[in-house]
Design an enzyme around this catalytic site. Structure first.
Site, short mmCIF file in Angstrom:
data_model
loop_
_atom_site.label_atom_id
_atom_site.label_comp_id
_atom_site.label_asym_id
_atom_site.label_seq_id
_atom_site.Cartn_x
_atom_site.Cartn_y
_atom_site.Cartn_z
N LYS A 260 0.84 -1.20 0.00
CA LYS A 260 0.00 0.00 0.00
C LYS A 260 0.87 1.25 0.00
CE LYS A 260 -3.29 2.60 2.92
NZ LYS A 260 -4.20 2.57 4.10
N ASP A 265 -2.54 10.10 4.17
CA ASP A 265 -3.96 9.74 4.29
C ASP A 265 -4.67 10.70 5.24
OD1 ASP A 265 -6.42 8.54 4.39
OD2 ASP A 265 -5.75 6.78 5.55
N LYS A 272 -10.14 12.62 8.74
CA LYS A 272 -9.68 12.12 10.04
C LYS A 272 -9.60 13.25 11.05
CE LYS A 272 -6.65 8.39 8.36
NZ LYS A 272 -7.34 7.29 9.04
N ASP A 283 1.52 6.00 5.82
CA ASP A 283 0.53 5.13 5.17
C ASP A 283 1.05 4.50 3.87
OD1 ASP A 283 -1.90 3.94 5.65
OD2 ASP A 283 -3.07 5.46 4.59
N ASP A 342 -12.19 7.26 3.81
CA ASP A 342 -11.00 6.92 4.60
C ASP A 342 -10.64 5.44 4.47
OD1 ASP A 342 -8.87 7.41 6.25
OD2 ASP A 342 -10.05 7.47 8.10
N GLU A 344 -9.51 3.92 2.01
CA GLU A 344 -8.92 4.10 0.68
C GLU A 344 -7.87 3.05 0.33
OE1 GLU A 344 -7.70 5.47 3.30
OE2 GLU A 344 -5.58 5.04 3.00
N ARG A 346 -7.74 -0.18 0.80
CA ARG A 346 -8.28 -1.38 0.18
C ARG A 346 -8.68 -1.11 -1.28
NH1 ARG A 346 -12.77 -1.69 4.75
NH2 ARG A 346 -11.00 -0.76 5.83
N1 BES Z 1 -4.40 4.30 6.94
C1 BES Z 1 -5.56 3.98 7.70
C2 BES Z 1 -5.32 2.91 8.74
C3 BES Z 1 -4.39 3.26 9.88
C4 BES Z 1 -4.90 3.67 11.10
C5 BES Z 1 -3.03 3.09 9.75
C6 BES Z 1 -4.04 3.94 12.15
C7 BES Z 1 -2.17 3.37 10.80
C8 BES Z 1 -2.68 3.78 12.00
C9 BES Z 1 -6.67 3.50 6.78
O1 BES Z 1 -6.67 4.05 5.51
C10 BES Z 1 -7.96 3.90 7.42
O2 BES Z 1 -8.20 5.06 7.53
N2 BES Z 1 -8.76 2.92 7.80
C11 BES Z 1 -10.00 3.18 8.43
C12 BES Z 1 -11.05 2.27 7.82
C13 BES Z 1 -12.45 2.61 8.21
C14 BES Z 1 -12.86 3.94 7.63
C15 BES Z 1 -13.37 1.52 7.73
C16 BES Z 1 -9.84 2.90 9.92
O3 BES Z 1 -9.13 1.98 10.28
O4 BES Z 1 -10.41 3.65 10.71
ZN ZN Z 2 -4.86 4.66 4.81
MN MN Z 3 -7.71 5.89 5.45
#
Ligand code: BES
Ligand code: ZN
Ligand code: MN
Length: 492
Positions: A260, A265, A272, A283, A342, A344, A346
């Site tokens: 990834k 992000d 966020k 990220d 968010d 993104e 996947r």
């Molecule tokens: N990059 C984040 C995941 C992340 C969170 C990485 C904390 C490192 C530390 C990912 O893109 C994300 O935002 N995931 C969301 C998914 C949700 C919206 C379904 C998450 O984990 O909150």
């Molecule tokens: Zn992310």
């Molecule tokens: Mn995200």
């Protein structure tokens, strides 16, 4: 800054060095060091005999005895039955971190047999080499240079009288250098580490090691129909990239590694909170793990065929950004309702997993900072692994155990799959917070057709905000040792 490693067949009491580190477990002074103790005027025996140093894991004691070494650093490795490659790697990292902070420039390490368990000389050397690189790393390139700079750690020596160990040292050196490569890319701010930058890094890697690199720009990505990657990228002025690396050391079905590469992000329109958002420069850690693994491959040149795929974009909110409710068409043809911008990672991985089919891979493994939920499930200790192939998952777990980058399986029960059903598209991109790492895994699985596949969620392990005996705050290079061990074990 680069770290040069050497294997020296010399006993510690005969070696002149600015810092002699001695790794030993709990218990009495190892008999192998009697001559050294005498050469240091009994300093070792007093440190150990007094109980000031008892060999507890990560414990250190520094002495300035008369004799050859300017300084002697005892490093504890814990109970004797905890000896092994992990203990050696860790002790080497502790010593390297201390050496770097003291500014000795050079470090020499001797390992007591009890600290190594029954590990072979080659495995001891490999673990020590990995530890030297890991512990010695820090990042100062963006600071104003100090008036009286301390020398970096530029040389680390392992005192071990066994030439069979040289092979292990060379492997560990390559893996350690790969991990450092990953950390140096991870650590860069989002303003510098853009998708374009990642493409350039890959291109430079390929030229230096002589393997093939192709970088698709926005027009090419459009032509390929990677609608999910494009959707994530459309809110940013940074152009997306789809990066393909090919290391061909054998004529065989390739292992495909996917990373990834979200270079920042923000969450996009589903933005966020401000707290810790700066960490979202990490990220792209999955991408960094793939690049670091290719640095290792370029050095070791094993008989393997490996493809690296890095979908890369920046996730921004703007007037051109994709929005919640949008439906995007992926490279595979399946449509996705974006319920949360968010989620993104996947999306961009989906297009890469679909692209991977063309290689008829032996297997595909992706690494991604994919979900906050994995931090809740496994903390900062282990990454999560999921997939479609139990032997592949077992192989990754074993590689992680050996490499000291732990991965632990999460279950892919069909009930979790139900959570990403959409009313209007083939699926939606978020199943909500409960089981968030698993629903993300199920989403990816929809695109991992035609090959054995596993996914490693490194959101909790790619960086650390806690300094410890072996590392500084910041990027960990997570994934390089895991992938490295996984691949090298396959090469045999
Ligand atoms: N990059 C984040 C995941 C992340 C969170 C990485 C904390 C490192 C530390 C990912 O893109 C994300 O935002 N995931 C969301 C998914 C949700 C919206 C379904 C998450 O984990 O909150
Ligand atoms: Zn992310
Ligand atoms: Mn995200």
């Amino acid at each position: 800054m680069s770290l040069e490693l050497a294997l020296l067949a010399v006993s510690p009491e005969q070696h002149a060095t600015p810092l002699l580190a001695l790794a030993m477990p709990r218990g009495p002074m190892p008999p192998e060091w009697t001559a050294l103790d005498q050469a240091t005027g009994g300093a070792l025996g007093r440190l150990i005999g007094s109980g000031d140093f008892n060999g507890k894991r990560d414990q250190t004691a520094l002495a300035y005895p008369d004799g050859h070494a300017t300084r002697v650093l005892l490093v504890g490795t814990g109970k004797p039955d905890e000896g092994g490659v992990a203990a050696v790697r860790r002790a080497a990292a502790v010593a390297a971190k201390r050496a770097r902070i003291m500014g000795t420039g050079t470090l020499s390490l001797a390992v007591a047999p009890g600290a190594a368990g029954g590990a072979s000389p080659a495995d001891i050397a490999r673990a020590a080499a990995e530890g030297f690189h890991f512990g010695g790393w820090h990042y100062a390139a963006l600071r104003k240079p100090p008036e009286d700079p301390k020398p970096d750690l530029t040389r680390a020596e392992l005192l071990l009288a066994d030439q069979a160990a040289q092979h292990g040292l060379t492997l560990g050196d390559a893996i350690g250098a790969g991990q450092t490569f990953a950390r140096e890319v991870q650590v860069l701010p989002g303003s510098q580490c853009t998708p374009t930058y990642l493409g350039n890094v890959a291109g430079e890697l390929g030229r230096r090691h002589g393997f093939g690199v192709t970088v698709l720009d926005r027009a090419a990505i459009e032509k390929e129909g990677m609608g999910a990657l494009l959707a994530v990228a459309q809110g940013s002025v940074q152009e997306p990239r789809f990066i393909v690396l090919e290391y061909k050391g054998a004529d065989a079905a390739p292992v495909v590694l996917v990373g990834k590469g979200v270079t920042f992000d923000t969450g996009g329109i589903s933005i966020k909170p401000a707290e810790k958002m700066e960490d979202m420069k990490y990220d792209m850690s999955g991408a960094a793990a793939v690049l670091g693994t290719f640095e290792m491959l370029g050095r070791v040149k094993p008989k393997l065929h490996v493809i690296g795929l890095i979908p890369s974009a920046e996730n921004m909110p703007s007037g051109t950004a994709y929005r919640p409710g949008d439906v995007v068409k992926s490279h595979l043809g399946k449509t996705i309702e974006v319920v949360n911008t968010d989620a993104e990672g996947r999306l961009i991985l989906a297009d890469a997993l679909s692209w991977a089919r063309r290689y008829q891979p032996a297997c595909v493994v992706d690494a991604a900072t994919l979900t906050g939920a994995v931090v809740i499930a496994l903390g900062h200790t282990a990454a999560a692994v999921m997939g479609t192939d139990e032997p592949l998952i077992a192989e990754l777990r074993a590689a992680g155990d050996r490499a000291g980058e732990l991965v632990w399986p999460l279950p892919m029960f069909e009930e979790y799959h139900d959570l990403i059903k959409s009313d209007i598209a083939d699926m939606k991109n978020s199943g909500g917070r409960p089981g968030g790492s698993i629903t993300a895994g199920w989403f990816l699985r929809e695109f991992a057709e035609e090959y054995p596949w596993a996914h490693v969620d490194i959101a909790g392990t790619a960086y650390t905000d806690r300094e410890d005996a072996t590392r500084v705050r910041g990027p960990t290079g997570m994934g390089v040792r895991l992938f490295g061990d996984f691949l090298l074990a396959r090469a045999g």
